[in-house]
Design a protein around this motif. Structure first.
Motif, PDB file in Angstrom:
ATOM      1  N   ILE A   1       1.030  -1.188   0.228  1.00  0.00           N
ATOM      2  CA  ILE A   1       0.142   0.256  -0.225  1.00  0.00           C
ATOM      3  C   ILE A   1       0.377   1.242   0.243  1.00  0.00           C
ATOM      4  N   GLY A   2       1.551   1.269   0.845  1.00  0.00           N
ATOM      5  CA  GLY A   2       2.660   2.875   0.783  1.00  0.00           C
ATOM      6  C   GLY A   2       3.375   3.109  -0.742  1.00  0.00           C
ATOM      7  N   GLY A   3       3.923   1.670  -0.859  1.00  0.00           N
ATOM      8  CA  GLY A   3       4.394   1.906  -1.963  1.00  0.00           C
ATOM      9  C   GLY A   3       3.855   1.972  -2.944  1.00  0.00           C
TER      10      GLY A   3
ATOM     11  N   ARG B   1      11.012   0.102   7.957  1.00  0.00           N
ATOM     12  CA  ARG B   1      12.021  -0.484   8.870  1.00  0.00           C
ATOM     13  C   ARG B   1      13.499  -1.379   7.731  1.00  0.00           C
ATOM     14  N   LYS B   2      13.242  -1.568   7.079  1.00  0.00           N
ATOM     15  CA  LYS B   2      14.376  -2.269   6.944  1.00  0.00           C
ATOM     16  C   LYS B   2      15.674  -1.342   5.051  1.00  0.00           C
ATOM     17  N   ALA B   3      16.729  -0.876   5.397  1.00  0.00           N
ATOM     18  CA  ALA B   3      17.539  -0.233   4.672  1.00  0.00           C
ATOM     19  C   ALA B   3      16.726  -0.409   3.303  1.00  0.00           C
ATOM     20  N   VAL B   4      17.029  -1.940   2.831  1.00  0.00           N
ATOM     21  CA  VAL B   4      17.111  -2.428   1.482  1.00  0.00           C
ATOM     22  C   VAL B   4      15.223  -2.255   1.429  1.00  0.00           C
ATOM     23  N   THR B   5      14.887  -1.985   1.832  1.00  0.00           N
ATOM     24  CA  THR B   5      13.430  -1.917   1.322  1.00  0.00           C
ATOM     25  C   THR B   5      13.598  -0.274   0.833  1.00  0.00           C
ATOM     26  N   CYS B   6      13.839   0.633   1.137  1.00  0.00           N
ATOM     27  CA  CYS B   6      14.144   2.244   1.560  1.00  0.00           C
ATOM     28  C   CYS B   6      14.944   2.245  -0.511  1.00  0.00           C
TER      29      CYS B   6
ATOM     30  N   LEU C   1       0.670   6.512   7.115  1.00  0.00           N
ATOM     31  CA  LEU C   1       1.208   5.491   8.170  1.00  0.00           C
ATOM     32  C   LEU C   1       0.857   4.578   7.148  1.00  0.00           C
ATOM     33  N   CYS C   2       1.512   3.734   6.618  1.00  0.00           N
ATOM     34  CA  CYS C   2       0.876   2.453   6.082  1.00  0.00           C
ATOM     35  C   CYS C   2       1.886   0.711   6.497  1.00  0.00           C
ATOM     36  N   THR C   3       2.446   0.569   7.844  1.00  0.00           N
ATOM     37  CA  THR C   3       2.664   0.124   9.012  1.00  0.00           C
ATOM     38  C   THR C   3       1.487  -0.966   9.122  1.00  0.00           C
TER      39      THR C   3
ATOM     40  N   ASP D   1      -3.538   7.548   8.181  1.00  0.00           N
ATOM     41  CA  ASP D   1      -3.178   5.651   8.070  1.00  0.00           C
ATOM     42  C   ASP D   1      -4.483   5.299   7.251  1.00  0.00           C
ATOM     43  N   VAL D   2      -3.886   4.555   6.887  1.00  0.00           N
ATOM     44  CA  VAL D   2      -4.293   3.457   5.936  1.00  0.00           C
ATOM     45  C   VAL D   2      -5.304   2.043   6.246  1.00  0.00           C
ATOM     46  N   GLY D   3      -4.900   1.701   7.462  1.00  0.00           N
ATOM     47  CA  GLY D   3      -5.265   1.367   8.320  1.00  0.00           C
ATOM     48  C   GLY D   3      -7.387   0.100   7.682  1.00  0.00           C
ATOM     49  N   SER D   4      -6.752  -1.278   7.952  1.00  0.00           N
ATOM     50  CA  SER D   4      -8.629  -1.717   7.521  1.00  0.00           C
ATOM     51  C   SER D   4      -9.093  -1.512   8.580  1.00  0.00           C
ATOM     52  N   VAL D   5      -8.697  -1.090   9.689  1.00  0.00           N
ATOM     53  CA  VAL D   5      -9.671  -1.222  10.553  1.00  0.00           C
ATOM     54  C   VAL D   5      -9.937  -0.489  11.899  1.00  0.00           C
TER      55      VAL D   5
ATOM     56  N   MET E   1      -9.455   1.556  -0.227  1.00  0.00           N
ATOM     57  CA  MET E   1      -9.672  -0.098  -0.184  1.00  0.00           C
ATOM     58  C   MET E   1      -9.974  -0.648  -1.597  1.00  0.00           C
ATOM     59  N   ALA E   2      -7.918  -1.064  -1.155  1.00  0.00           N
ATOM     60  CA  ALA E   2      -7.830  -1.257  -2.614  1.00  0.00           C
ATOM     61  C   ALA E   2      -6.504  -2.492  -2.143  1.00  0.00           C
ATOM     62  N   GLY E   3      -6.208  -3.771  -3.008  1.00  0.00           N
ATOM     63  CA  GLY E   3      -5.112  -4.618  -2.387  1.00  0.00           C
ATOM     64  C   GLY E   3      -5.357  -5.742  -3.766  1.00  0.00           C
TER      65      GLY E   3
ATOM     66  N   GLU F   1      -0.957 -12.334   7.754  1.00  0.00           N
ATOM     67  CA  GLU F   1      -0.187 -11.798   8.893  1.00  0.00           C
ATOM     68  C   GLU F   1      -1.454 -10.408   8.766  1.00  0.00           C
ATOM     69  N   LEU F   2      -2.416  -9.888   7.564  1.00  0.00           N
ATOM     70  CA  LEU F   2      -2.996  -9.438   7.085  1.00  0.00           C
ATOM     71  C   LEU F   2      -4.437  -9.908   7.873  1.00  0.00           C
ATOM     72  N   GLY F   3      -4.579 -10.728   7.675  1.00  0.00           N
ATOM     73  CA  GLY F   3      -6.317 -11.237   7.992  1.00  0.00           C
ATOM     74  C   GLY F   3      -5.880 -11.422   9.442  1.00  0.00           C
TER      75      GLY F   3
HETATM   76  P1  NAP Z   1       3.540  -4.990   3.422  1.00  0.00           P
HETATM   77  O1  NAP Z   1       2.605  -4.938   2.045  1.00  0.00           O
HETATM   78  O2  NAP Z   1       3.636  -6.402   4.065  1.00  0.00           O
HETATM   79  O3  NAP Z   1       4.011  -3.170   3.734  1.00  0.00           O
HETATM   80  C1  NAP Z   1       3.939  -3.132   5.471  1.00  0.00           C
HETATM   81  C2  NAP Z   1       5.521  -2.140   4.955  1.00  0.00           C
HETATM   82  O4  NAP Z   1       5.422  -1.681   6.274  1.00  0.00           O
HETATM   83  C3  NAP Z   1       6.360  -3.815   5.194  1.00  0.00           C
HETATM   84  O5  NAP Z   1       7.234  -3.627   3.524  1.00  0.00           O
HETATM   85  C4  NAP Z   1       7.777  -3.281   5.694  1.00  0.00           C
HETATM   86  O6  NAP Z   1       8.311  -2.745   5.772  1.00  0.00           O
HETATM   87  C5  NAP Z   1       7.086  -2.157   6.458  1.00  0.00           C
HETATM   88  N1  NAP Z   1       6.795  -2.165   8.068  1.00  0.00           N
HETATM   89  C6  NAP Z   1       6.467  -2.489   8.658  1.00  0.00           C
HETATM   90  N2  NAP Z   1       6.899  -2.207  10.608  1.00  0.00           N
HETATM   91  C7  NAP Z   1       7.302  -1.419  10.256  1.00  0.00           C
HETATM   92  C8  NAP Z   1       7.618  -0.550  11.251  1.00  0.00           C
HETATM   93  N3  NAP Z   1       7.402  -0.936  12.602  1.00  0.00           N
HETATM   94  N4  NAP Z   1       8.648   0.555  10.729  1.00  0.00           N
HETATM   95  C9  NAP Z   1       8.222   1.111   9.699  1.00  0.00           C
HETATM   96  N5  NAP Z   1       8.065   0.113   8.363  1.00  0.00           N
HETATM   97  C10 NAP Z   1       7.384  -0.805   8.826  1.00  0.00           C
HETATM   98  O7  NAP Z   1       2.122  -4.984   4.402  1.00  0.00           O
HETATM   99  P2  NAP Z   1       0.391  -3.831   2.920  1.00  0.00           P
HETATM  100  O8  NAP Z   1      -0.512  -5.174   2.935  1.00  0.00           O
HETATM  101  O9  NAP Z   1       0.689  -2.551   2.675  1.00  0.00           O
HETATM  102  O10 NAP Z   1      -0.511  -3.243   4.386  1.00  0.00           O
HETATM  103  C11 NAP Z   1      -0.107  -2.220   4.763  1.00  0.00           C
HETATM  104  C12 NAP Z   1      -1.007  -1.397   5.320  1.00  0.00           C
HETATM  105  O11 NAP Z   1      -2.018  -1.051   4.881  1.00  0.00           O
HETATM  106  C13 NAP Z   1      -2.035  -1.695   7.008  1.00  0.00           C
HETATM  107  O12 NAP Z   1      -2.048  -1.419   7.542  1.00  0.00           O
HETATM  108  C14 NAP Z   1      -3.590  -2.832   6.353  1.00  0.00           C
HETATM  109  O13 NAP Z   1      -4.221  -2.432   7.468  1.00  0.00           O
HETATM  110  C15 NAP Z   1      -3.586  -1.728   4.784  1.00  0.00           C
HETATM  111  N6  NAP Z   1      -4.106  -1.984   3.889  1.00  0.00           N
HETATM  112  C16 NAP Z   1      -4.105  -3.776   3.533  1.00  0.00           C
HETATM  113  C17 NAP Z   1      -4.357  -3.691   2.314  1.00  0.00           C
HETATM  114  C18 NAP Z   1      -3.936  -4.452   1.458  1.00  0.00           C
HETATM  115  O14 NAP Z   1      -5.547  -5.618   0.995  1.00  0.00           O
HETATM  116  N7  NAP Z   1      -3.374  -5.127   1.780  1.00  0.00           N
HETATM  117  C19 NAP Z   1      -5.774  -2.700   1.913  1.00  0.00           C
HETATM  118  C20 NAP Z   1      -5.809  -1.428   2.253  1.00  0.00           C
HETATM  119  C21 NAP Z   1      -5.343  -0.674   3.746  1.00  0.00           C
HETATM  120  P3  NAP Z   1      10.368  -3.395   5.933  1.00  0.00           P
HETATM  121  O15 NAP Z   1      10.353  -4.324   4.507  1.00  0.00           O
HETATM  122  O16 NAP Z   1      11.049  -2.224   5.610  1.00  0.00           O
HETATM  123  O17 NAP Z   1      10.340  -4.175   6.463  1.00  0.00           O
END
Ligand code: NAP
Length: 301
Positions: free
Chosen positions: A34-36, A54-59, A86-88, A112-116, A137-139, A247-249
């Protein structure tokens, strides 16, 4: 139960102003799917994007992919941002805000973009008054920076959940970004959001994973193997949403427990009704149930 049927929900659409796209610096914490994806879209629309992960390689990968102009593992690098998204994962959002706030000026808008939404808004609002809960609401079923996609949010709902304490200017600012992404924005209270997404997002994940669990319990190996060979679009569609990021579920279930349990109980009742119709060979009843679904589903969607 759909959001746009809710008395409190408001829908808007339009295009971002040129001013917003040229002047705003957007920070993104958590450069995953989502953040990317947000970074890719916002940069293409002219925003300056500063990323933190969190990880330099991701940055490094986020900058390489064009999801951020600059990216760092240091939250202090977001000091110049006007808006920070905030997309963590859900369970680290509050901690992230605690670590972030010494670096920010009070004008900075956080979202933030959290699902809850209800527990997240409750946790973050006291930490940062200039905060607006949000949920694009996309993923996809993928995760991480390499899964980020352009145009992921185009024509998709983007829900904002301000409370009576949320500054109107903060809501406007986040709404501008959502509109720039091509999303349709909806505004509703956090708890209504959570009950609505329990029906259309969290219940389907649990139903889909239960469907797969039931199927894999088939006792006769030859039948199980044949089912696997015959599985086609119907099974692929119905089992897809349960096959995403576990993890998301898990976090959806933990953070939206009450609303999810209520929708699961209602689903169990529906399943029970279908079972008794079939057991009693009430074929008219079975047909009526199927007909109602076929007629009402297109209207609901
Ligand atoms: P994701 O692909 O796993 O991305 C989350 C990223 O957050 C990871 O790549 C990780 O990057 C980074 N991260 C984890 N802990 C961190 C910390 N403490 N500090 C900084 N960076 C951290 O997950 P996502 O699907 O994008 O979900 C992210 C959020 O979007 C969640 O809150 C979720 O509820 C929400 N969301 C998800 C969807 C969906 O369908 N996937 C849809 C809408 C909303 P590193 O590689 O650096 O560890």
């Amino acid at each position: 139960m759909v959001m746009d049927d809710s008395a409190a929900a408001m829908e808007t659409a339009g295009s971002a102003t040129d001013r917003a796209a040229t002047e705003l610096t957007v920070g993104i914490v958590g450069l995953g799917l989502i953040g990317g994806s947000l970074g890719l879209d916002l940069r293409r629309r002219g925003y300056r994007v500063l990323g933190v992960s969190r990880k330099a390689v991701t940055c490094d990968r986020a900058v390489e992919r064009g999801a951020a102009d600059e990216a760092s593992i240091e939250l202090s690098s977001l000091a110049p941002a006007d808006v920070i998204i905030l997309c963590t994962p859900l369970n680290v959002l509050g901690k992230t805000v605690e670590q972030l706030r010494p670096h920010l000026n009070p004008e900075t808008v956080l979202t933030d973009v959290g699902s809850v939404k209800a527990p997240i808004v409750e946790e973050i609002e006291p930490l940062w008054p200039n905060f607006v809960g949000g949920h694009p609401m996309a993923g996809t079923t993928e995760q991480g920076i390499d899964a980020a996609l352009l145009d992921l949010f185009q024509d998709r709902p983007y829900v904002l959940t301000p409370t009576e304490k949320t500054p109107a200017g903060a809501v406007e600012r986040v709404q501008e970004l959502a509109i720039a992404l091509g999303s349709k924005t909806y505004i509703c209270p956090p708890d209504e959001h959570d009950r609505a997404v329990a029906w259309i997002s969290h219940l389907p994940v649990m139903v889909s994973t239960s469907l797969f669990q039931a199927c894999r319990r088939e006792e006769t190996p030859a039948v199980r193997k044949l089912a696997q060979q015959l599985a086609s679009s119907g099974f692929r569609d119905t089992s897809r949403v349960g096959g995403g990021n576990p993890e998301l579920g898990l976090l959806m279930a933990r953070y939206n427990r009450d609303a999810l349990l209520a929708s699961l109980a209602s689903y169990r009742d529906s399943l029970g009704q279908v079972i008794s119709l079939i057991e009693s060979e009430d074929w008219d009843g079975v047909e009526a149930t199927l007909r109602q679904g076929a007629e009402e589903r297109p209207l609901f969607l």
